[in-house]
Design an enzyme around this catalytic site. Structure first.
Site, PDB file in Angstrom:
ATOM      1  N   CYS A   1       0.873  -1.169   0.000  1.00  0.00           N
ATOM      2  CA  CYS A   1       0.000   0.000   0.000  1.00  0.00           C
ATOM      3  C   CYS A   1       0.914   1.224   0.000  1.00  0.00           C
ATOM      4  O   CYS A   1       2.131   1.084  -0.128  1.00  0.00           O
ATOM      5  CB  CYS A   1      -0.980  -0.011   1.178  1.00  0.00           C
ATOM      6  SG  CYS A   1      -0.228   0.129   2.813  1.00  0.00           S
TER       7      CYS A   1
ATOM      8  N   ASN B   1       2.751   1.270   3.922  1.00  0.00           N
ATOM      9  CA  ASN B   1       3.053   0.053   4.684  1.00  0.00           C
ATOM     10  C   ASN B   1       2.773   0.277   6.165  1.00  0.00           C
ATOM     11  O   ASN B   1       3.524  -0.099   7.037  1.00  0.00           O
ATOM     12  CB  ASN B   1       4.504  -0.396   4.466  1.00  0.00           C
ATOM     13  CG  ASN B   1       4.787  -1.817   4.952  1.00  0.00           C
ATOM     14  OD1 ASN B   1       5.861  -2.105   5.440  1.00  0.00           O
ATOM     15  ND2 ASN B   1       3.838  -2.712   4.815  1.00  0.00           N
TER      16      ASN B   1
ATOM     17  N   CYS C   1      -1.040   0.682   7.130  1.00  0.00           N
ATOM     18  CA  CYS C   1      -2.435   0.312   7.395  1.00  0.00           C
ATOM     19  C   CYS C   1      -2.829  -0.984   6.683  1.00  0.00           C
ATOM     20  O   CYS C   1      -2.900  -2.043   7.288  1.00  0.00           O
ATOM     21  CB  CYS C   1      -3.382   1.429   6.956  1.00  0.00           C
ATOM     22  SG  CYS C   1      -3.160   2.976   7.833  1.00  0.00           S
ATOM     23  N   ARG C   2      -3.095  -0.874   5.395  1.00  0.00           N
ATOM     24  CA  ARG C   2      -3.670  -1.998   4.651  1.00  0.00           C
ATOM     25  C   ARG C   2      -2.707  -3.144   4.414  1.00  0.00           C
ATOM     26  O   ARG C   2      -3.057  -4.309   4.626  1.00  0.00           O
ATOM     27  CB  ARG C   2      -4.238  -1.505   3.309  1.00  0.00           C
ATOM     28  CG  ARG C   2      -5.395  -0.539   3.470  1.00  0.00           C
ATOM     29  CD  ARG C   2      -5.804   0.057   2.151  1.00  0.00           C
ATOM     30  NE  ARG C   2      -4.798   1.027   1.710  1.00  0.00           N
ATOM     31  CZ  ARG C   2      -4.839   1.655   0.539  1.00  0.00           C
ATOM     32  NH1 ARG C   2      -5.810   1.399  -0.318  1.00  0.00           N
ATOM     33  NH2 ARG C   2      -3.907   2.525   0.215  1.00  0.00           N
ATOM     34  N   SER C   3      -1.507  -2.859   3.938  1.00  0.00           N
ATOM     35  CA  SER C   3      -0.605  -3.961   3.580  1.00  0.00           C
ATOM     36  C   SER C   3      -0.166  -4.790   4.790  1.00  0.00           C
ATOM     37  O   SER C   3      -0.102  -6.022   4.669  1.00  0.00           O
ATOM     38  CB  SER C   3       0.590  -3.467   2.760  1.00  0.00           C
ATOM     39  OG  SER C   3       1.341  -2.500   3.442  1.00  0.00           O
TER      40      SER C   3
END
Length: 171
Positions: free
Chosen positions: A23, A26, A28-30
């Site tokens: 993301c 690096n 939140c999402r990933s």
């Protein structure tokens, strides 16, 4: 040391696969997607057959733990993470078999930065979600429930992706 997916990394005639979740930061999402996939592999006894990591397109969160809201969600799902934020490197493009972005902007940046010689399959992780919708929305400005949504979509997508790879390996 063997690179992911190389002949040297194969054991018991099973090929070692590799996947990188990406993301923007690096943060939140990933890391949540990495945690979801790692848990899935652990639950299925497949951890030794995969190299799993995550990275960011920017250097904003290099050296930091994932967002506290994401760590809270992962803890809720019995996922332990020691991931420290890092930025994607040229070697990642050359060493990882699959690289998943979370949204179209990630995908565009991943494709535009791809170095010559990279054979990585670059896709949106959400493209594997059986419930549809390719994008895993940025949860940075949300609350813990936004991170839970990222986890749920990531887990659905990871399950479908893993099944796809396992089916492909059987042929």
């Amino acid at each position: 040391m063997a690179t992911p997916g190389s002949k040297e990394s194969m054991g018991d005639s099973k090929r070692k696969h590799s996947v990188l979740f990406v993301c923007f930061g690096n943060y939140c999402r990933s890391p949540v997607a990495e945690g979801a996939f790692s848990k899935l592999l652990k639950d299925k006894g497949l951890s030794d057959q995969w190299n799993v990591d995550s990275a960011g397109l920017s250097d904003w969160h290099v050296g930091k733990l994932p967002d506290n809201r994401g760590r809270t969600v992962m803890k809720t799902h019995n996922i332990k993470t020691e991931h420290i934020g890092r930025q994607i490197t040229e070697e990642d493009y050359l060493n990882f078999e699959y690289i998943f972005g979370m949204d179209e902007s990630n995908l565009w940046m991943l494709e535009s930065d791809r170095p010559p010689g990279s054979k990585a399959v670059i896709q949106l992780l959400g493209s594997h979600d059986p419930q549809g919708g390719d994008v895993i929305e940025d949860c940075y400005y949300g609350d813990v429930s936004s991170f839970e949504e990222v986890y749920q979509k990531s887990m659905r997508s990871c399950k479908a992706f893993l099944q796809h790879v396992m089916d492909k390996d059987e042929t």
